[in-house]
Scaffold this motif. Structure first.
Motif, PDB file in Angstrom:
ATOM      1  N   GLY A   1       0.780  -1.235   0.000  1.00  0.00           N
ATOM      2  CA  GLY A   1       0.000   0.000   0.000  1.00  0.00           C
ATOM      3  C   GLY A   1       0.805   1.275   0.000  1.00  0.00           C
ATOM      4  N   ARG A   2       2.052   1.223  -0.444  1.00  0.00           N
ATOM      5  CA  ARG A   2       2.889   2.423  -0.483  1.00  0.00           C
ATOM      6  C   ARG A   2       3.270   2.753  -1.912  1.00  0.00           C
ATOM      7  NH1 ARG A   2       7.176   2.200   4.308  1.00  0.00           N
ATOM      8  NH2 ARG A   2       5.943   3.610   5.546  1.00  0.00           N
ATOM      9  N   GLY A   3       3.288   4.040  -2.245  1.00  0.00           N
ATOM     10  CA  GLY A   3       3.727   4.492  -3.554  1.00  0.00           C
ATOM     11  C   GLY A   3       2.691   4.344  -4.648  1.00  0.00           C
ATOM     12  N   LEU A   4       1.447   4.079  -4.293  1.00  0.00           N
ATOM     13  CA  LEU A   4       0.416   3.863  -5.309  1.00  0.00           C
ATOM     14  C   LEU A   4       0.027   5.136  -6.033  1.00  0.00           C
ATOM     15  CD1 LEU A   4      -1.942   1.327  -3.536  1.00  0.00           C
ATOM     16  CD2 LEU A   4      -0.195   0.897  -5.256  1.00  0.00           C
ATOM     17  N   GLU A   5       0.329   6.285  -5.460  1.00  0.00           N
ATOM     18  CA  GLU A   5      -0.027   7.542  -6.105  1.00  0.00           C
ATOM     19  C   GLU A   5       0.731   7.745  -7.424  1.00  0.00           C
ATOM     20  OE1 GLU A   5       3.266   8.041  -3.222  1.00  0.00           O
ATOM     21  OE2 GLU A   5       1.221   7.308  -2.978  1.00  0.00           O
TER      22      GLU A   5
ATOM     23  N   PHE B   1      13.314   5.664 -18.397  1.00  0.00           N
ATOM     24  CA  PHE B   1      14.380   6.543 -17.934  1.00  0.00           C
ATOM     25  C   PHE B   1      14.232   7.981 -18.396  1.00  0.00           C
ATOM     26  CE2 PHE B   1      16.522   2.369 -17.507  1.00  0.00           C
ATOM     27  CZ  PHE B   1      16.716   2.430 -16.143  1.00  0.00           C
ATOM     28  N   SER B   2      13.314   8.246 -19.316  1.00  0.00           N
ATOM     29  CA  SER B   2      13.140   9.626 -19.772  1.00  0.00           C
ATOM     30  C   SER B   2      11.966  10.321 -19.103  1.00  0.00           C
ATOM     31  CB  SER B   2      12.952   9.660 -21.290  1.00  0.00           C
ATOM     32  OG  SER B   2      11.739   9.023 -21.654  1.00  0.00           O
ATOM     33  N   ARG B   3      11.222   9.617 -18.267  1.00  0.00           N
ATOM     34  CA  ARG B   3      10.108  10.237 -17.543  1.00  0.00           C
ATOM     35  C   ARG B   3      10.639  11.222 -16.525  1.00  0.00           C
ATOM     36  NH1 ARG B   3       6.233   5.236 -15.943  1.00  0.00           N
ATOM     37  NH2 ARG B   3       5.276   4.985 -17.959  1.00  0.00           N
ATOM     38  N   PRO B   4      10.012  12.389 -16.454  1.00  0.00           N
ATOM     39  CA  PRO B   4      10.423  13.320 -15.388  1.00  0.00           C
ATOM     40  C   PRO B   4       9.941  12.792 -14.045  1.00  0.00           C
ATOM     41  CG  PRO B   4       8.556  14.196 -16.618  1.00  0.00           C
ATOM     42  CD  PRO B   4       8.981  12.924 -17.311  1.00  0.00           C
ATOM     43  N   VAL B   5      10.698  13.100 -13.017  1.00  0.00           N
ATOM     44  CA  VAL B   5      10.313  12.701 -11.670  1.00  0.00           C
ATOM     45  C   VAL B   5       9.173  13.600 -11.237  1.00  0.00           C
ATOM     46  CG1 VAL B   5      11.093  12.538  -9.275  1.00  0.00           C
ATOM     47  CG2 VAL B   5      12.636  11.916 -11.147  1.00  0.00           C
ATOM     48  N   ASN B   6       8.126  13.025 -10.701  1.00  0.00           N
ATOM     49  CA  ASN B   6       6.980  13.782 -10.222  1.00  0.00           C
ATOM     50  C   ASN B   6       7.409  14.557  -8.986  1.00  0.00           C
ATOM     51  OD1 ASN B   6       4.589  14.778  -9.259  1.00  0.00           O
ATOM     52  ND2 ASN B   6       3.448  12.876  -9.553  1.00  0.00           N
ATOM     53  N   GLU B   7       7.450  15.879  -9.109  1.00  0.00           N
ATOM     54  CA  GLU B   7       7.949  16.705  -8.012  1.00  0.00           C
ATOM     55  C   GLU B   7       7.088  16.615  -6.774  1.00  0.00           C
ATOM     56  OE1 GLU B   7       8.579  20.611  -9.543  1.00  0.00           O
ATOM     57  OE2 GLU B   7       9.904  19.896 -11.108  1.00  0.00           O
ATOM     58  N   GLY B   8       5.828  16.267  -6.933  1.00  0.00           N
ATOM     59  CA  GLY B   8       4.932  16.143  -5.779  1.00  0.00           C
ATOM     60  C   GLY B   8       5.314  14.988  -4.880  1.00  0.00           C
ATOM     61  N   LEU B   9       6.089  14.049  -5.381  1.00  0.00           N
ATOM     62  CA  LEU B   9       6.464  12.883  -4.585  1.00  0.00           C
ATOM     63  C   LEU B   9       7.767  13.083  -3.830  1.00  0.00           C
ATOM     64  CD1 LEU B   9       5.621  10.036  -7.108  1.00  0.00           C
ATOM     65  CD2 LEU B   9       4.258  10.820  -5.187  1.00  0.00           C
TER      66      LEU B   9
ATOM     67  N   TRP C   1       0.846   5.570  -9.794  1.00  0.00           N
ATOM     68  CA  TRP C   1       0.183   4.834 -10.861  1.00  0.00           C
ATOM     69  C   TRP C   1      -1.247   5.297 -11.052  1.00  0.00           C
ATOM     70  CZ3 TRP C   1       2.784   0.744  -7.750  1.00  0.00           C
ATOM     71  CH2 TRP C   1       4.025   0.409  -8.301  1.00  0.00           C
ATOM     72  N   THR C   2      -1.663   5.266 -12.289  1.00  0.00           N
ATOM     73  CA  THR C   2      -3.001   5.711 -12.671  1.00  0.00           C
ATOM     74  C   THR C   2      -4.063   4.711 -12.237  1.00  0.00           C
ATOM     75  OG1 THR C   2      -2.108   6.816 -14.600  1.00  0.00           O
ATOM     76  CG2 THR C   2      -4.443   6.305 -14.655  1.00  0.00           C
ATOM     77  N   GLY C   3      -5.167   5.226 -11.703  1.00  0.00           N
ATOM     78  CA  GLY C   3      -6.363   4.431 -11.496  1.00  0.00           C
ATOM     79  C   GLY C   3      -6.484   3.693 -10.185  1.00  0.00           C
ATOM     80  N   PHE C   4      -5.425   3.574  -9.410  1.00  0.00           N
ATOM     81  CA  PHE C   4      -5.517   2.766  -8.197  1.00  0.00           C
ATOM     82  C   PHE C   4      -6.303   3.454  -7.087  1.00  0.00           C
ATOM     83  CE2 PHE C   4      -2.052   0.521 -10.277  1.00  0.00           C
ATOM     84  CZ  PHE C   4      -2.566  -0.754 -10.204  1.00  0.00           C
ATOM     85  N   SER C   5      -6.396   4.769  -7.144  1.00  0.00           N
ATOM     86  CA  SER C   5      -7.196   5.461  -6.132  1.00  0.00           C
ATOM     87  C   SER C   5      -8.687   5.203  -6.351  1.00  0.00           C
ATOM     88  CB  SER C   5      -6.911   6.967  -6.171  1.00  0.00           C
ATOM     89  OG  SER C   5      -7.232   7.491  -7.444  1.00  0.00           O
ATOM     90  N   ASP C   6      -9.065   4.780  -7.562  1.00  0.00           N
ATOM     91  CA  ASP C   6     -10.462   4.497  -7.875  1.00  0.00           C
ATOM     92  C   ASP C   6     -10.865   3.064  -7.541  1.00  0.00           C
ATOM     93  OD1 ASP C   6     -10.476   7.047  -8.942  1.00  0.00           O
ATOM     94  OD2 ASP C   6     -10.145   6.350 -10.998  1.00  0.00           O
ATOM     95  N   LEU C   7      -9.907   2.216  -7.197  1.00  0.00           N
ATOM     96  CA  LEU C   7     -10.190   0.799  -6.954  1.00  0.00           C
ATOM     97  C   LEU C   7     -10.271   0.497  -5.463  1.00  0.00           C
ATOM     98  CD1 LEU C   7      -7.732  -0.856  -9.499  1.00  0.00           C
ATOM     99  CD2 LEU C   7     -10.193  -0.546  -9.749  1.00  0.00           C
ATOM    100  N   PRO C   8     -11.083  -0.494  -5.098  1.00  0.00           N
ATOM    101  CA  PRO C   8     -11.088  -0.925  -3.693  1.00  0.00           C
ATOM    102  C   PRO C   8      -9.726  -1.523  -3.322  1.00  0.00           C
ATOM    103  CG  PRO C   8     -12.812  -2.056  -4.969  1.00  0.00           C
ATOM    104  CD  PRO C   8     -12.030  -1.220  -5.916  1.00  0.00           C
TER     105      PRO C   8
END
Length: 168
Positions: A32-36, A155-163, A38-45
């Motif tokens: 249950g850590r780091g799920l933010e 490797f080319s994805r920017p790091v999400n600054e919010g994390l 990934w897309t869509g997991f906040s919508d799932l039980p």
């Protein structure tokens, strides 16, 4: 080293790579850590997220352990088919969120799993007949670009600054 030995080495390498990927993807869903990220997991039980994580970890083990131990090695290509199916279903989450690059990436992960399934299918086939050499060459022709594109995208994805923790 003949062509079949080389193919075996390549398949083992890709199986290990894919197993590590799915292990890294499944464990956070279980704990249950780091799920933010990934897309869509906040919508799932939570139970569904745990189930997805469990199948990814189980699939990762299924890519390597059956063949490595010699115990029910025919599970390896079936694990690859299962993992390919999981990531193809993930494509729907990305398309719904209008994340086309991520949708393409999941399709490429599925193609890597498909190549493993094709390359190891002789373990399942009742006749134990190997696939025709041209099928394996075509599968490798899909595998190599899929791995390269996946690595570039990862490797080319920017790091999400919010994390990231904020500097104080």
């Amino acid at each position: 080293m003949n062509a079949m030995n080389l193919l075996n080495v390549v398949l083992w390498s890709v199986q290990g790579f894919l197993a590590l990927f799915f292990l890294a993807a499944g464990v956070p869903k279980l704990i249950g850590r780091g799920l933010e990220r990934w897309t869509g997991f906040s919508d799932l039980p939570r139970s569904m997220v745990v189930f997805i994580g469990f199948t990814e970890v189980l699939g990762a083990a299924g890519l390597v352990l059956p063949m490595a131990t010699g115990i029910v090695p025919w599970l390896t290509p079936l694990a690859a088919v299962g993992l390919g199916t999981i990531v193809l279903m993930a494509t729907g989450f990305h398309l719904r969120a209008d994340e086309r690059v991520n949708a393409l990436e999941t399709g490429l992960w599925a193609s890597i799993a498909a190549v493993i399934a094709i390359g190891r299918w002789h373990l399942v086939a009742a006749s134990h007949a190997d696939a025709a050499p041209w099928v394996l060459v075509a599968a490798l022709g899909v595998l190599v670009p899929a791995v390269i594109i996946n690595l570039i995208v990862l490797f080319s994805r920017p790091v999400n600054e919010g994390l990231l923790p904020k500097a104080r």
